[in-house]
Design a protein around this motif. Structure first.
Motif, PDB file in Angstrom:
ATOM      1  N   TYR A   2       0.814  -1.039   0.082  1.00  0.00           N
ATOM      2  CA  TYR A   2       0.094  -0.105   0.143  1.00  0.00           C
ATOM      3  C   TYR A   2       0.851   1.241  -0.078  1.00  0.00           C
ATOM      4  O   TYR A   2       1.880   1.351   0.654  1.00  0.00           O
ATOM      5  CB  TYR A   2      -0.862   0.045   1.282  1.00  0.00           C
ATOM      6  CG  TYR A   2      -2.149  -1.024   1.447  1.00  0.00           C
ATOM      7  CD1 TYR A   2      -2.802  -0.913   0.718  1.00  0.00           C
ATOM      8  CD2 TYR A   2      -1.521  -2.292   1.927  1.00  0.00           C
ATOM      9  CE1 TYR A   2      -4.079  -2.040   0.683  1.00  0.00           C
ATOM     10  CE2 TYR A   2      -2.494  -3.183   1.985  1.00  0.00           C
ATOM     11  CZ  TYR A   2      -4.019  -3.039   1.559  1.00  0.00           C
ATOM     12  OH  TYR A   2      -4.641  -4.000   1.656  1.00  0.00           O
ATOM     13  N   TRP A  29      -7.474  -1.153   8.634  1.00  0.00           N
ATOM     14  CA  TRP A  29      -6.526  -0.021   8.963  1.00  0.00           C
ATOM     15  C   TRP A  29      -6.740  -0.061  10.733  1.00  0.00           C
ATOM     16  O   TRP A  29      -7.723  -0.011  11.123  1.00  0.00           O
ATOM     17  CB  TRP A  29      -6.645   1.436   8.542  1.00  0.00           C
ATOM     18  CG  TRP A  29      -6.698   1.457   6.985  1.00  0.00           C
ATOM     19  CD1 TRP A  29      -6.338   0.199   6.110  1.00  0.00           C
ATOM     20  CD2 TRP A  29      -6.997   2.336   6.079  1.00  0.00           C
ATOM     21  NE1 TRP A  29      -6.267   0.657   4.854  1.00  0.00           N
ATOM     22  CE2 TRP A  29      -6.738   2.040   4.695  1.00  0.00           C
ATOM     23  CE3 TRP A  29      -7.405   3.621   6.331  1.00  0.00           C
ATOM     24  CZ2 TRP A  29      -7.079   2.772   3.626  1.00  0.00           C
ATOM     25  CZ3 TRP A  29      -7.585   4.565   5.344  1.00  0.00           C
ATOM     26  CH2 TRP A  29      -7.475   4.296   3.980  1.00  0.00           C
ATOM     27  N   LEU A  47      -1.575   1.486   7.983  1.00  0.00           N
ATOM     28  CA  LEU A  47      -2.078   0.635   6.710  1.00  0.00           C
ATOM     29  C   LEU A  47      -1.533  -0.787   7.068  1.00  0.00           C
ATOM     30  O   LEU A  47      -0.860  -0.959   7.821  1.00  0.00           O
ATOM     31  CB  LEU A  47      -1.328   0.967   5.480  1.00  0.00           C
ATOM     32  CG  LEU A  47      -2.021   2.461   4.789  1.00  0.00           C
ATOM     33  CD1 LEU A  47      -1.514   2.940   3.524  1.00  0.00           C
ATOM     34  CD2 LEU A  47      -3.750   2.217   4.519  1.00  0.00           C
TER      35      LEU A  47
END
Length: 89
Positions: A2, A29, A47
């Motif tokens: 990510y 998250w 993340l």
């Protein structure tokens, strides 16, 4: 992996906690911390692999903090990378 460009995800101040919970439950998250200051509320969201996203509440009468519509304008794009493994038949 990510990645995040460093911008804020802006949310309505009345729905701030609900937004944080939504990102935790639906995207996995983790909320690292929440702070409240004169510029509004912020939540720092970890993340799943690396990186942190900041969720910020709309505050004040500043044009750049006002929502134009009731729907969000955030797009989350995901990149996939080819696997090094190959299927052999």
């Amino acid at each position: 992996m990510y990645r995040w460009d460093g911008g804020f995800i802006m949310v309505d101040r009345e729905h701030f906690d609900q937004a944080v919970q939504w990102y935790e439950e639906l995207l996995g998250w983790e909320c690292l911390d929440k702070v409240t200051s004169w510029v509004g509320r912020k939540a720092f969201m970890k993340l799943p692999r690396s990186g942190v996203v900041t969720i910020k509440s709309f505050e004040g009468e500043y044009d750049h903090f006002q929502s134009i519509t009731t729907e969000g304008n955030v797009k989350l794009g995901f990149a996939t990378y080819p696997s090094m493994r190959r299927c052999v038949t």
